[in-house]
Design a protein around this motif. Structure first.
Motif, PDB file in Angstrom:
ATOM      1  N   ASP A 294      -8.352  -7.889  -7.225  1.00 38.13           N
ATOM      2  CA  ASP A 294      -8.026  -6.743  -8.101  1.00 38.13           C
ATOM      3  C   ASP A 294      -6.960  -5.878  -7.437  1.00 38.13           C
ATOM      4  O   ASP A 294      -6.048  -5.388  -8.091  1.00 38.13           O
ATOM      5  CB  ASP A 294      -9.284  -5.896  -8.359  1.00 38.13           C
ATOM      6  N   PHE A 295      -7.107  -5.701  -6.132  1.00 33.59           N
ATOM      7  CA  PHE A 295      -6.157  -4.864  -5.387  1.00 33.59           C
ATOM      8  C   PHE A 295      -4.761  -5.500  -5.408  1.00 33.59           C
ATOM      9  O   PHE A 295      -3.760  -4.830  -5.662  1.00 33.59           O
ATOM     10  CB  PHE A 295      -6.649  -4.681  -3.949  1.00 33.59           C
TER      11      PHE A 295
ATOM     12  N   LEU B 158     -12.112   1.855  -9.191  1.00 30.31           N
ATOM     13  CA  LEU B 158     -12.698   1.741  -7.852  1.00 30.31           C
ATOM     14  C   LEU B 158     -14.212   1.592  -7.953  1.00 30.31           C
ATOM     15  O   LEU B 158     -14.813   0.765  -7.261  1.00 30.31           O
ATOM     16  CB  LEU B 158     -12.344   2.970  -6.992  1.00 30.31           C
TER      17      LEU B 158
ATOM     18  N   PHE C 151     -12.164   9.481  -1.983  1.00 33.21           N
ATOM     19  CA  PHE C 151     -10.802   9.242  -2.485  1.00 33.21           C
ATOM     20  C   PHE C 151     -10.801   9.061  -4.006  1.00 33.21           C
ATOM     21  O   PHE C 151      -9.742   9.061  -4.641  1.00 33.21           O
ATOM     22  CB  PHE C 151     -10.261   7.994  -1.777  1.00 33.21           C
TER      23      PHE C 151
ATOM     24  N   HIS D  98      -0.083  -3.038  -5.114  1.00 33.32           N
ATOM     25  CA  HIS D  98      -0.035  -1.733  -4.446  1.00 33.32           C
ATOM     26  C   HIS D  98       1.153  -1.617  -3.493  1.00 33.32           C
ATOM     27  O   HIS D  98       1.551  -2.597  -2.848  1.00 33.32           O
ATOM     28  CB  HIS D  98      -1.330  -1.493  -3.664  1.00 33.32           C
ATOM     29  N   SER D  99       1.696  -0.412  -3.379  1.00 35.82           N
ATOM     30  CA  SER D  99       2.863  -0.158  -2.524  1.00 35.82           C
ATOM     31  C   SER D  99       2.466  -0.136  -1.047  1.00 35.82           C
ATOM     32  O   SER D  99       1.268  -0.109  -0.719  1.00 35.82           O
ATOM     33  CB  SER D  99       3.452   1.204  -2.880  1.00 35.82           C
TER      34      SER D  99
ATOM     35  N   HIS E 227      -7.344   8.899  -6.406  1.00 32.18           N
ATOM     36  CA  HIS E 227      -6.746   7.579  -6.651  1.00 32.18           C
ATOM     37  C   HIS E 227      -5.858   7.593  -7.898  1.00 32.18           C
ATOM     38  O   HIS E 227      -6.333   7.875  -8.994  1.00 32.18           O
ATOM     39  CB  HIS E 227      -7.866   6.534  -6.800  1.00 32.18           C
ATOM     40  N   PRO E 228      -4.554   7.285  -7.737  1.00 26.87           N
ATOM     41  CA  PRO E 228      -3.651   7.336  -8.893  1.00 26.87           C
ATOM     42  C   PRO E 228      -4.059   6.385 -10.018  1.00 26.87           C
ATOM     43  O   PRO E 228      -3.692   6.596 -11.180  1.00 26.87           O
ATOM     44  CB  PRO E 228      -2.295   6.929  -8.306  1.00 26.87           C
ATOM     45  N   GLY E 229      -4.808   5.352  -9.678  1.00 27.64           N
ATOM     46  CA  GLY E 229      -5.257   4.396 -10.702  1.00 27.64           C
ATOM     47  C   GLY E 229      -6.575   4.811 -11.346  1.00 27.64           C
ATOM     48  O   GLY E 229      -7.109   4.064 -12.176  1.00 27.64           O
TER      49      GLY E 229
HETATM   50  C1  HEM Z   1      -8.551   1.955  -0.283  1.00 26.02           C
HETATM   51  C2  HEM Z   1      -8.150   1.331  -1.383  1.00 26.02           C
HETATM   52  C3  HEM Z   1      -7.054   1.800  -2.300  1.00 26.02           C
HETATM   53  C4  HEM Z   1      -6.044   2.707  -2.094  1.00 26.02           C
HETATM   54  C5  HEM Z   1      -5.764   3.520  -0.839  1.00 26.02           C
HETATM   55  C6  HEM Z   1      -5.269   2.772  -3.331  1.00 26.02           C
HETATM   56  C7  HEM Z   1      -4.156   3.560  -3.504  1.00 26.02           C
HETATM   57  C8  HEM Z   1      -3.371   3.556  -4.639  1.00 26.02           C
HETATM   58  C9  HEM Z   1      -2.097   4.251  -4.773  1.00 26.02           C
HETATM   59  C10 HEM Z   1      -1.431   5.089  -3.687  1.00 26.02           C
HETATM   60  C11 HEM Z   1      -1.633   4.001  -6.009  1.00 26.02           C
HETATM   61  C12 HEM Z   1      -0.276   4.493  -6.621  1.00 26.02           C
HETATM   62  C13 HEM Z   1       0.672   3.320  -6.741  1.00 26.02           C
HETATM   63  C14 HEM Z   1       1.045   2.702  -5.407  1.00 26.02           C
HETATM   64  O1  HEM Z   1       1.492   3.457  -4.502  1.00 26.02           O
HETATM   65  O2  HEM Z   1       0.882   1.488  -5.262  1.00 26.02           O
HETATM   66  C15 HEM Z   1      -2.620   3.181  -6.688  1.00 26.02           C
HETATM   67  C16 HEM Z   1      -2.530   2.768  -7.986  1.00 26.02           C
HETATM   68  C17 HEM Z   1      -3.451   1.969  -8.622  1.00 26.02           C
HETATM   69  N1  HEM Z   1      -4.540   1.368  -8.041  1.00 26.02           N
HETATM   70 FE1  HEM Z   1      -5.175   1.658  -6.149  1.00 26.02          FE
HETATM   71  N2  HEM Z   1      -5.829   1.919  -4.241  1.00 26.02           N
HETATM   72  C18 HEM Z   1      -6.903   1.308  -3.657  1.00 26.02           C
HETATM   73  C19 HEM Z   1      -7.730   0.351  -4.220  1.00 26.02           C
HETATM   74  C20 HEM Z   1      -7.626  -0.099  -5.517  1.00 26.02           C
HETATM   75  C21 HEM Z   1      -8.479  -1.099  -6.109  1.00 26.02           C
HETATM   76  C22 HEM Z   1      -9.599  -1.825  -5.387  1.00 26.02           C
HETATM   77  C23 HEM Z   1      -8.061  -1.240  -7.402  1.00 26.02           C
HETATM   78  C24 HEM Z   1      -8.609  -2.153  -8.487  1.00 26.02           C
HETATM   79  C25 HEM Z   1      -9.847  -2.503  -8.573  1.00 26.02           C
HETATM   80  C26 HEM Z   1      -6.964  -0.337  -7.624  1.00 26.02           C
HETATM   81  C27 HEM Z   1      -6.284  -0.170  -8.810  1.00 26.02           C
HETATM   82  C28 HEM Z   1      -5.184   0.624  -9.001  1.00 26.02           C
HETATM   83  C29 HEM Z   1      -4.502   0.780 -10.278  1.00 26.02           C
HETATM   84  C30 HEM Z   1      -4.892   0.129 -11.601  1.00 26.02           C
HETATM   85  C31 HEM Z   1      -3.412   1.623 -10.041  1.00 26.02           C
HETATM   86  C32 HEM Z   1      -2.409   2.128 -11.050  1.00 26.02           C
HETATM   87  C33 HEM Z   1      -1.174   1.272 -11.059  1.00 26.02           C
HETATM   88  C34 HEM Z   1      -0.148   1.802 -12.034  1.00 26.02           C
HETATM   89  O3  HEM Z   1      -0.391   2.801 -12.693  1.00 26.02           O
HETATM   90  O4  HEM Z   1       0.912   1.173 -12.089  1.00 26.02           O
HETATM   91  N3  HEM Z   1      -6.712   0.349  -6.457  1.00 26.02           N
HETATM   92  N4  HEM Z   1      -3.653   2.922  -5.830  1.00 26.02           N
END
Ligand code: HEM
Length: 177
Positions: free
Chosen positions: A106-107, A95, A84, A112-113, A88-90
């Protein structure tokens, strides 16, 4: 007499038709009951299926031993997001930075949505063993706590504007009165 025979014949036919309909309804009800009981059995079996159990040490070792794998823990669930990373958009760095660790905070910090939370299920590979699970207080609770703290502070209570009003009135009447 003929009329009586005709009427009784009609009733017999109706009775036959009625029992036919009843039989069909009974069969239908039975098949619905069987299929729904099968479905609930399947659901129960799925719920009973235990997912793979990991210790926290195993997850941190996983990272050191398989350098290309990105595995972390969120709320006592283990995720392998290796496939993934590029989606991952972030970004992939965030990750990879939490690989082998507990990334729950952190999550949550990102907020997250619900879509993201649905998507996570795809990458679930197991759970943390019962004895090592941690149940952190969720954000809403701490927000409630903060709210209470703020409410009890002097500047946000009703006393502050009332006191300020009295002081300003006294000062005004002293200077210009
Ligand atoms: C299986 C685990 C994860 C999935 C499926 C996932 C999925 C996503 C998705 C779909 C988004 C787009 C925004 C939203 O829909 O909320 C996002 C944004 C983001 N995620 Fe994750 N994420 C995961 C884990 C993590 C972890 C562990 C971190 C931090 C250590 C992280 C940091 C971020 C950041 C910084 C953004 C950008 C937010 C923004 O631009 O406003 N994510 N993630």
């Amino acid at each position: 007499m003929i009329l009586i025979v005709m009427i009784s014949g009609y009733h017999e036919k109706e009775g036959a038709a009625g029992s036919e309909a009843e039989r069909t309804a009974r069969l239908w009800a039975r098949s619905v009951a069987v299929s729904s009981s099968l479905r609930s059995e399947q659901a129960a079996r799925a719920a009973n299926m235990t997912s793979k159990q990991f210790t926290r040490e195993e997850i941190s070792k996983w990272k050191s031993e398989n350098k290309t794998d990105t595995v972390f823990i969120i709320d006592n669930v283990v995720y392998d997001v290796t496939k993934f990373l590029d989606e991952h958009p972030g970004g992939h760095e965030v990750l990879q930075n939490v690989a082998g660790k507990d990334a729950s905070e952190d999550f949550d910090d990102v907020g997250h949505s619900l879509d993201a939370k649905d998507l996570m299920q795809k990458y679930k590979v197991g759970e943390i063993v019962e004895s090592e699970r941690v149940y952190a207080q969720k954000r809403q609770i701490s927000w409630e706590d903060n709210k209470q703290e703020n409410d009890s502070s002097f500047t946000s209570s009703w006393k502050f504007p009332v006191l300020l009003g009295i002081v300003v009135t006294l000062l005004y009447s002293y200077l210009f009165g």
